[in-house]
Design an enzyme around this catalytic site. Structure first.
Site, short mmCIF file in Angstrom:
data_model
loop_
_atom_site.label_atom_id
_atom_site.label_comp_id
_atom_site.label_asym_id
_atom_site.label_seq_id
_atom_site.Cartn_x
_atom_site.Cartn_y
_atom_site.Cartn_z
N HIS A 795 -12.26 30.72 36.05
CA HIS A 795 -11.85 29.89 34.66
C HIS A 795 -10.50 30.41 34.83
O HIS A 795 -9.80 31.30 34.52
CB HIS A 795 -12.34 30.58 33.44
CG HIS A 795 -13.93 30.15 33.20
ND1 HIS A 795 -14.82 31.21 32.74
CD2 HIS A 795 -14.55 29.22 33.80
CE1 HIS A 795 -15.90 30.59 32.70
NE2 HIS A 795 -15.85 29.47 33.62
N GLU A 798 -8.33 32.44 31.92
CA GLU A 798 -8.49 33.49 31.71
C GLU A 798 -7.74 34.48 32.95
O GLU A 798 -8.25 35.13 33.55
CB GLU A 798 -9.93 34.11 31.84
CG GLU A 798 -10.74 33.26 30.86
CD GLU A 798 -12.54 33.18 31.06
OE1 GLU A 798 -12.86 33.85 32.17
OE2 GLU A 798 -12.97 32.41 30.43
N HIS A 892 -13.71 38.17 34.26
CA HIS A 892 -13.64 37.34 33.34
C HIS A 892 -12.63 37.65 32.50
O HIS A 892 -12.37 38.91 32.10
CB HIS A 892 -14.77 36.80 32.60
CG HIS A 892 -15.74 35.80 33.56
ND1 HIS A 892 -15.76 34.47 33.36
CD2 HIS A 892 -16.31 36.22 34.63
CE1 HIS A 892 -16.45 33.97 34.13
NE2 HIS A 892 -16.86 35.05 35.02
N GLU A 977 -15.83 41.22 31.10
CA GLU A 977 -15.04 40.24 30.24
C GLU A 977 -13.67 41.64 29.65
O GLU A 977 -14.23 42.38 29.07
CB GLU A 977 -15.89 40.03 28.80
CG GLU A 977 -17.31 39.24 29.34
CD GLU A 977 -16.80 37.73 29.53
OE1 GLU A 977 -15.48 37.19 29.22
OE2 GLU A 977 -17.68 36.82 29.82
#
Length: 1098
Positions: A795, A798, A892, A977
């Site tokens: 992504h 990110e 991420h 994350e």
């Protein structure tokens, strides 16, 4: 006989019980005497009352029975009932014993008398008024017993009789909270009746008016009743009455009455007709002016907040000021998918993509706390129907999905598994350094535009005062004689940043393909970023900040002549996006790698609305921004509003700031991104989201991120970004510099895994230790090292994932004994950037195919999703040769939670979170998946085990984590994350995260793998283990932490309405219950939000 009083009560109750039945009808007088004695005892002795109401006592049943039998020939027993049940918690006992039904029976009987006894009706309604709020079925019981009409008729007949009217209205208020009753009462003219009772300012009968307004407010929650109010012309009347109370109640004694008027208006404006009538009655100006007058008195906040909510709801919906909501950049796909959002985008006729399709009515008002089913709603909020319940899908597949013949071509990426090391010299297969331009070729642009790769060589400032710098539409800057020949002083970042080289960066940009064909370099990427040494705490939210911003937005409607509405930057005019003016406006630019800003509109002298570009081949995903600003005045506060954000909440509401980079600061030796901005908030605005861009849902709005900042330097060029930028060219530069770190002990290979849609290379790294010698034993140990497979940046928005990856790569290539030990233990396969095209073109989430690549892992298309297709093929090849990785981790960023945490996959934990029944054999599972996160929680200060989740959701079944777990059979398959905001636990609690902490996290991940090696019983060297435990073992306490299923955001409710209208449940997905409003004792502006990272998380 002197009997203790409580025993006397019991004796008398026994007597009354014996009298019940036919005897009572015959001996009314005796019954009356007995009940009178009981009443006297209860009124004079506290203990006696308790005795009647106590748990084991049947006193209440006896009294209720006598009531039913005597049907109030005996008013004394009724007075007794009133006395007993009217005390606090006793009402609950009364309800549980069936008291409500008895009261409605009595009401019916009493109503048959002509005329009914006023005293009796008064007493009955007084008791019903107490019972109503305590009985959740009160509304239904009232309707079924026929009580509604009795009360309504009583009100109609006694409109002047305030003594009887008050309890009747209290009961009506309780009836009206039931939506079916509200509609039925509306049909019987009760709405009109209430409008007769509400009146202008007066000190008389204020409690009556308050109750009447409450009842009216409850009735108006029904759409049909709201229409009745509009059709009856009551909106201007209500506004006039509100204004009358506002002007006369100078000592603010009747705030609840004023609030009552506003609640009625709030409910009327839930329908389109109501909003129209409100605007026509000049409601915006009336509420704006009255609220402004209320602002200085903090106790009047409930009035200001409700007024604000009404005004925001009635603010006319606007389209975004764009010709199309599709991206400003067009990239034609080699073939369009058969179905899905991209197919829909390509099939649309031109000009229909941005339709303002306001939903007719917002039936759901904000999450009011007076709903009958409040508890049910709360319980419902915790259920999650996204959890995978199909056990077959929860067990990894055993059968290979592709033929080995197809996968053999991937052998060439695994030379280390077959290499014999007879040849000593190996060259890099990927990075070729181009001819590097000398530093002197680069000059500072007078207009402050970024470095230009004109041609692509950097252009020199021409003699004679003229200049070729800037874009080709007139920004010559020839007037500024002083800039002639000014050489850019480049800060010596080489000392501070060993992996950064400005010249090399420029070369890397030349080999990067972008859809808009960028020919400029942004200064921050050229100079580099040195993490500041000072702490950057989470920003404290100023009380009322959002409200004041919203009031400024509403002023645009009320004072339209103050608004400039001047476009100063527009990518939809490709020939000349920077619109020249006389220096009264800021200059904007985003035409460089990873840049994203589509349009800038000057709204007031120092306020700008900014519109972000959607992802290419998409009509949404606006969140990432990166743009340049110049032409600022020093010491002036500017307000920036990014007006087309999409998520329903953001960490910008919880202490996160935007990032700013100043070129003047960089030249002075401080090249760095710093957290900046004050008065930051994120709220729903009045720009309508087309249903085409909102997955078919109508009536959605965009959200505004607003921040204010001032500038410290004259003639500065500043950049703003959502998070620390990390471009594809930066990655290429870093990989090239890493190559230079290689020592003879390190095995480093860089391959090109594939090319992306626009022809950018996707690098694949292999890092391990060279075998100790060419002996068979050493080569055998080398080939049999377990594999670790890492990937990042699927992504583009990110960017923190790339900083974590940088930390991992630098640690792995580092000289420390720990790094050497790690290389000897494992072979690392790393794809550091899965979505180069998205990164280059400033996308937030997608690749050029317009799709989220982390939803393509189940069935990637080799043409549209090449990086995913080939990365999955590498893993399938490994599974075929029985060398599936020990650990797979995809890095991420998370936009709505704090800390760093992991998502993993566990059958057992998924079953626990759902209602499916499973046998113990289904649940047999090695707990090894928890080891790595557990180690990280002990050694990495930013990591939080409490935020980890190992539940498999349906919406995630095509993510890397789930597919690698299910299809490749990797038990330790994770998404890691990292917050974009900061931490709320550990060493960094209360601080915003920076690149230093992110890179540290990448290094700590390596350390955790080292400990995992020891725990999984791999061969290792004792002295290194001792060294490792000295470094990471001693100071860390093992914290046992239960898994919490990550469904809700980790923020406490802050009391300020985030939602921009009364539509609650704004997005589908997991409930988040972000309550908001700024007054803690006032539930009316708690807007319940519900969108989750469901589609925005992994």
């Amino acid at each position: 006989v002197n009997v203790p009083s409580n025993s006397r009560v019991l004796m008398l109750l026994g007597q009354l019980e014996r009298l019940n039945g036919e005897a009572m009808m015959r001996d009314v007088e005796t019954a009356r005497q007995v009940t009178t004695k009981i009443l006297h005892l209860i009124q004079t002795q506290e203990k006696s009352g308790k005795e009647v109401m106590s748990k084991g006592s049947s006193g209440m049943e006896v009294i209720l029975a006598s009531l039913e039998v005597s049907l109030l020939i005996n008013t004394t027993s009724f007075a007794l009932l009133l006395c007993v049940s009217g005390r606090g918690r006793r009402v609950g006992v009364f309800v549980s014993k069936g008291g409500t039904g008895v009261l409605f029976q009595i009401l019916n009987t009493a109503n048959k008398d002509m005329p009914p006894s006023e005293e009796l009706m008064l007493q009955l309604h007084s008791l019903l008024a107490k019972v109503g709020p305590k009985d959740r079925k009160f509304g239904v019981k009232a309707r079924l017993s026929g009580a509604l009409n009795i009360t309504v008729n009583l009100i109609k007949q006694n409109i002047q009789n305030t003594k009887l009217l008050l309890p009747c209205l209290q009961v009506l208020r309780a009836y009206s909270t039931n939506s079916v009753n509200a509609i039925s009462l509306g049909k019987n003219g009760v709405v009109e009746l209430m409008f007769k009772i509400v009146a202008p300012y007066s000190k008389k009968n204020t409690s009556l008016l308050k109750v009447a307004l409450d009842a009216l407010g409850a009735l108006l929650k029904s759409k049909t009743n709201a229409r009745r109010a509009v059709d009856g012309g009551h909106v201007p009347v209500m506004l006039a009455l509100y204004l009358d109370w506002h002007r006369n109640d100078t000592r603010h004694r009747y705030m609840l009455i004023r609030k009552g008027f506003l609640v009625c208006l709030r409910n009327i404006t839930n329908i389109k007709l109501g909003r129209k009538a409100f605007i026509e009655a000049d409601g915006m100006r009336i509420l704006y002016n009255s609220s402004t007058e209320c602002l200085p008195v903090r106790t009047l906040d409930p009035l200001v907040n409700t007024s604000s909510l009404i005004m925001r709801k009635c603010f006319p919906k606007n389209r975004l000021p764009l010709p199309t909501i599709k991206s400003a950049f067009h990239y034609q796909l080699p073939h369009v998918p058969a179905a899905g959002p991209v197919a829909q985008l390509y099939s649309q006729p031109p000009g229909v993509d941005d339709v303002v399709d306001e939903s007719d009515d917002n039936e759901e008002t904000e999450a009011d706390t007076d709903s009958e089913n409040e508890e049910d709603e709360k319980d419902h909020g915790t259920a999650n129907d996204d959890i995978e319940t199909d056990l077959n899908k929860l067990h990894p597949k055993k059968s290979p999905s592709r033929l080995f013949e197809e996968l053999r071509v991937y052998e060439r990426f695994f030379l280390e598994l077959s290499e014999d090391f007879q040849v000593s010299a190996r060259t890099s297969l990927w990075v070729e350094l181009l001819n590097i331009a000398t530093l002197n070729d680069i000059f500072l642009a007078p207009a402050g535009s970024p470095l230009l790769l004109g041609g692509i060589a950097a252009r020199r400032v021409g003699g004679g005062g003229g200049s070729n710098w800037g874009s080709d539409c007139g920004s010559e800057g020839a007037e500024d004689e002083s800039v002639e020949g000014a050489v850019l002083e480049v800060p010596d970042t080489a000392l501070l940043l060993p992996l950064h080289d400005p010249d090399l960066y420029v070369e890397m940009v030349k080999g990067t393909n972008s859809v808009p064909q960028y020919a400029e370099v942004a200064y921050p990427d050229y100079f580099g970023h040195v993490a500041p040494t000072f702490r950057e705490p989470l920003l404290d939210r100023v009380y009322g900040v959002q409200r004041s911003k919203i009031f400024q937005d509403i002023e645009r409607l009320i004072h339209p002549n103050d608004i400039l509405d001047k476009v100063v930057y527009d990518l939809d005019i490709p020939s000349c996006p920077v619109i020249e003016d006389n220096g009264e406006s800021l200059k904007f630019n985003s035409q460089f790698e990873s840049g994203n800003l589509r349009k800038a509109v000057q709204v007031r002298k120092y306020e700008y609305d900014l519109v972000l570009n959607s992802d290419i081949n998409s009509n949404h995903y606006h969140q990432w921004f990166y743009f340049e600003v110049s032409g600022m005045r020093v010491g002036t506060m500017y307000r920036f509003n990014i007006i087309n954000c999409e998520k329903s909440n953001s960490q910008f509401n919880y202490g996160m700031q935007v990032l700013m980079y100043s070129v003047q600061e960089a030249i002075s030796g401080r090249p760095r991104w710093v957290r900046t901005g004050t008065d930051i908030c994120y709220y729903k605005n009045h720009f309508a989201r087309s249903s085409i861009a909102a997955g078919g849902q109508k009536g959605k709005s965009y959200y505004t991120l607003t921040f204010s900042t001032n500038f410290s330097h004259k003639d500065d060029v500043c950049y703003f970004a959502y998070h620390y930028p990390y471009t594809y060219s930066t990655l290429k530069m870093h990989l090239s510099k890493l190559e230079a770190l290689r020592t003879p002990e390190i095995y480093l290979r860089q391959d090109v895994l594939c090319e992306t849609l626009s022809g950018n290379s996707c690098p694949l790294l292999t890092i391990t230790a060279m075998p100790e010698s060419n002996s068979n034993d050493h080569i055998c140990q080398f080939r049999n090292r377990p594999l670790i497979f890492l990937s990042a940046r699927v992504h583009p928005g990110e960017t923190n994932a790339s900083w974590v990856m940088k930390g991992t790569l630098e640690f792995l290539m580092g000289p420390s004994p720990l790094a050497a030990s790690l290389r000897e233990a494992y072979i690392f396969k790393i794809v550091p950037m899965l979505n180069p095209d998205g990164v280059v073109n400033g996308n937030h989430r997608c690749s050029l195919s317009g799709e989220d690549l982390n939803r393509q892992w189940q069935n990637p298309n080799p043409e549209l999703h090449p990086t995913i297709y080939h990365t999955k093929s590498l893993l399938q090849y490994l599974a075929h040769i029985q060398r599936a990785p020990l650990v797979f981790c995809d890095y991420h960023g998370h936009s709505r939670k704090k800390n760093v945490f992991m998502y993993g996959c566990s059958v057992k934990e998924t079953v626990w979170q759902s209602n499916i029944s499973a046998t113990s054999s289904d649940l047999q599972e090695d707990l090894g998946y928890r080891t790595l996160p557990k180690i990280l929680s002990q050694i990495a200060p930013a990591f939080s085990m409490a935020s980890c989740s190992f539940v498999v959701e349906r919406s995630k079944e095509s993510t890397a984590r789930v597919v690698v777990w299910r299809e490749i059979g990797v038990q330790r398959s994770y998404t890691m994350e990292s917050t974009l905001c900061g931490c709320d636990q550990g060493k960094y609690k209360g601080l915003q995260i920076g690149t230093r902490e992110l890179e540290e996290m990448g290094a700590q991940f390596c350390m955790a793998l080292l400990r995992l090696k020891r725990l999984t019983g791999l061969r290792n060297h004792q002295h290194l283990l001792d060294l490792e435990s000295d470094i990471i073992g001693t100071q860390s306490k093992v914290v046992s932490c239960p898994t919490t299923y990550v469904m809700e955001e980790d923020e406490p409710s802050f009391m300020e309405a985030i939602d921009y209208s009364a539509e609650s449940n704004d997005e589908d997905g997991e409930p988040e219950n972000e309550h908001a409003g700024e007054v803690h004792d006032n539930p009316d502006h708690i807007d319940q939000l519900s969108d989750s990272e469901n589609n925005h998380r992994e």
